[in-house]
Design a protein around this motif. Structure first.
Motif: not given
Length: 133
Positions: A99, A112, A114-115, A117-119, A121-122, A125
């Motif tokens: 991270k 992008d 946002r995309r 940042r989502t990746s 976080n995923l 996990r």
């Protein structure tokens, strides 16, 4: 010329740490100029000494496991996720370090956010789940 002609089906067979036969495939679709990449990834990579290859003519480099994982976050396809999970299962990366490194790499990324940042976080996990298994 700064170009190298590679065969269309470049594969490198090898034995993994457990003695299992594996194959490394060269992804001809990959382009690191479009990927999320930390600015220090090149400095932190390792030069590989390969039989028959003069490093003065062609310097083949290996990304650190962490930078390899970061480079997979912008595309984050199924095989990228599987690679990240494998790095985590083998204890080569952890979610906190990924991270941090990926967030630092975002400053130079064109795309992008946002995309990605989502990746990130995923992927964190995914790493936590892989390290528990």
């Amino acid at each position: 010329s700064a170009r190298v002609l590679l065969p269309p089906d470049l594969e490198v067979p090898f034995m993994d740490a457990d003695g299992k036969p594996r194959v490394l495939y060269y992804d001809r679709q990959y382009n690191d100029t479009l990927a999320l990449m930390h600015e220090d990834a090149g400095d932190d990579s390792r030069s590989l000494k390969l039989d028959g290859i003069d490093p003065a003519l062609l310097d083949v480099r290996l990304l650190s496991p962490l930078d390899l994982a970061v480079s997979k976050l912008s595309r984050f396809a199924e095989h990228d996720q599987a690679d990240i999970a494998a790095l985590a299962r083998n204890g080569l990366i952890d979610s906190a370090t990924l991270k941090t490194r990926a967030s630092e790499a975002l400053t130079g990324y064109v795309g992008d956010l946002r995309r990605v940042r989502t990746s990130i976080n995923l992927a964190c996990r995914l790493i936590e789940a892989a390290r528990k298994s």
